[in-house]
Design an enzyme around this catalytic site. Structure first.
Site, mmCIF file in Angstrom:
data_model
loop_
_atom_site.group_PDB
_atom_site.id
_atom_site.type_symbol
_atom_site.label_atom_id
_atom_site.label_comp_id
_atom_site.label_asym_id
_atom_site.label_seq_id
_atom_site.Cartn_x
_atom_site.Cartn_y
_atom_site.Cartn_z
ATOM 1 N N ASP A 148 -33.855 -40.447 -74.393
ATOM 2 C CA ASP A 148 -33.180 -39.158 -74.350
ATOM 3 C C ASP A 148 -32.282 -39.111 -75.594
ATOM 4 O OD1 ASP A 148 -32.355 -36.661 -73.518
ATOM 5 O OD2 ASP A 148 -31.767 -37.304 -71.506
ATOM 6 N N HIS B 240 -24.874 -35.657 -70.418
ATOM 7 C CA HIS B 240 -24.474 -35.112 -71.714
ATOM 8 C C HIS B 240 -23.012 -35.425 -72.022
ATOM 9 C CE1 HIS B 240 -28.065 -32.669 -70.852
ATOM 10 N NE2 HIS B 240 -28.191 -32.589 -72.158
#
Length: 349
Positions: free
Chosen positions: A249, A181
């Site tokens: 993702d 992230h």
């Protein structure tokens, strides 16, 4: 039926804005993903799912992250709380495969009741000694064969409940020592070790309807992150044998460099079928959707194959499954009720 837009998108709130609805009508995304900000009451979630599908103009997939532990969007008091997967598996011991099936069949019941027909699980990344804490307790274990067995049980529980599994993070995120992230993890293991350990559960689950990529670099394979690497996508398709739909993702994650539009183009060019793009302003979502365009013919074929695996949930007695699960967990899985929901969580014992 015309081609779907090559995107999975999100909404800002509890219902669609007029601008979001118009945008979704224009781009016809393949699907949507829900976050905590989209969740309030069961009736509200059902209404939002209906709004999304009407705007998209087709029976769009609606997915969610409902792994358990830190990563679950449906929470008490309306919905069950679940132990992190690694803790759950440890508690279940030799009954772990059956327990994982029951857990995901019960999760599927909650999702399908809301109009949510996909879950971003099972997560079959193999844990290692240095696995980053953002991922570690989301894993099912450190033995590839056992992870595969538990992943198959989880996926089947979802499928039997009318929910499409998304196996992740293909071809394997377990060796990452950074959180994708925020950073781009690099893995220096040789191809042989990756194939024996990391890829193995994904080979076993290659018939799952959908998969999600990993944003990390495998130095032995390519200099580009897996999501944007034609070479790694070739390994996923040929060596691992996963020929069903692959979504990225979230392309807004900081592991990827360049603009989000550039990442979208690179991922689809590499061989991903659909771009997942979330948590960004409407103008950015519009730009990414325009860059993604429509699914290729091959991607559309995979998308329709995935949609064809949706089925009416099998007829089961959910309270009976809950009782069986509690027995498998030695009576420790649930010990109190809240709003008439059984809570399978630490602290509920």
């Amino acid at each position: 039926m015309g081609p779907f837009g090559a995107t999975i998108l999100d909404a800002d709130g509890l219902s669609l804005t007029a601008e979001e609805a118009a945008f979704f009508r224009d781009v016809r995304p393949f699907g949507f993903i829900l976050f905590s900000r989209n969740i309030d009451t069961p009736d509200q979630v059902r209404s939002l799912c209906d709004q999304m599908r009407r705007a998209a103009g087709h029976d769009a997939v609606i997915t969610i992250d409902q792994e358990g532990g830190r990563v679950q969007r449906l929470r008490s008091p309306e919905w069950r709380e679940w132990l992190p997967p690694l803790d759950f598996v440890a508690l279940a011991g030799r009954h772990a495969a059956r327990a994982m099936y029951l857990r995901h069949r019960i999760i599927a019941d909650e999702l399908s009741a809301l109009g949510i027909d996909s879950n971003c699980a099972p997560m079959v990344d193999v844990a290692g000694p240095a696995t980053h804490e953002f991922l570690r307790n989301r894993c099912y274990g450190s033995d590839p064969a056992r992870v595969a067995l538990l992943g198959q049980a989880a996926g089947q529980g979802l499928l039997d409940g009318g929910v499409l599994p998304v196996v992740k993070h293909i071809p394997g995120h377990g060796r990452a020592t950074m959180d994708s992230h925020f950073d781009l993890p690099r893995v220096d293991a040789p191809h042989r070790d990756l194939s024996t350990v990391d890829f193995a559960p994904f080979k076993a689950l290659r018939d799952m309807p959908m998969g999600m990529t990993a944003h990390l670099v495998y130095d032995a394979l390519d200099r580009e992150p897996a999501t944007c690497s034609p070479h790694v996508m070739g390994i996923i398709r040929d060596e691992i044998g996963f020929d069903n739909l692959i979504m990225t993702d979230d392309l807004s994650m900081k592991a990827l460099s360049g603009t989000h539009v550039q990442s979208t183009i690179a991922a689809l060019k590499a061989g991903c079928d659909v771009a997942l793009y979330c948590n960004q302003p409407l103008a950015d979502r519009i730009a990414v959707a325009e860059a993604a365009g429509e699914m290729t013919q091959v991607a559309q074929t995979r998308a329709l194959r995935a949609l064809g695996m949706r089925k009416t949930p099998d007829d089961v007695d959910i309270p009976a499954l809950e009782s069986e699960l509690e027995a498998l967990l030695g009576g420790a899985g649930s010990g109190r009720t809240y709003a008439n929901r059984v809570i399978f969580a630490m602290g509920g014992v």
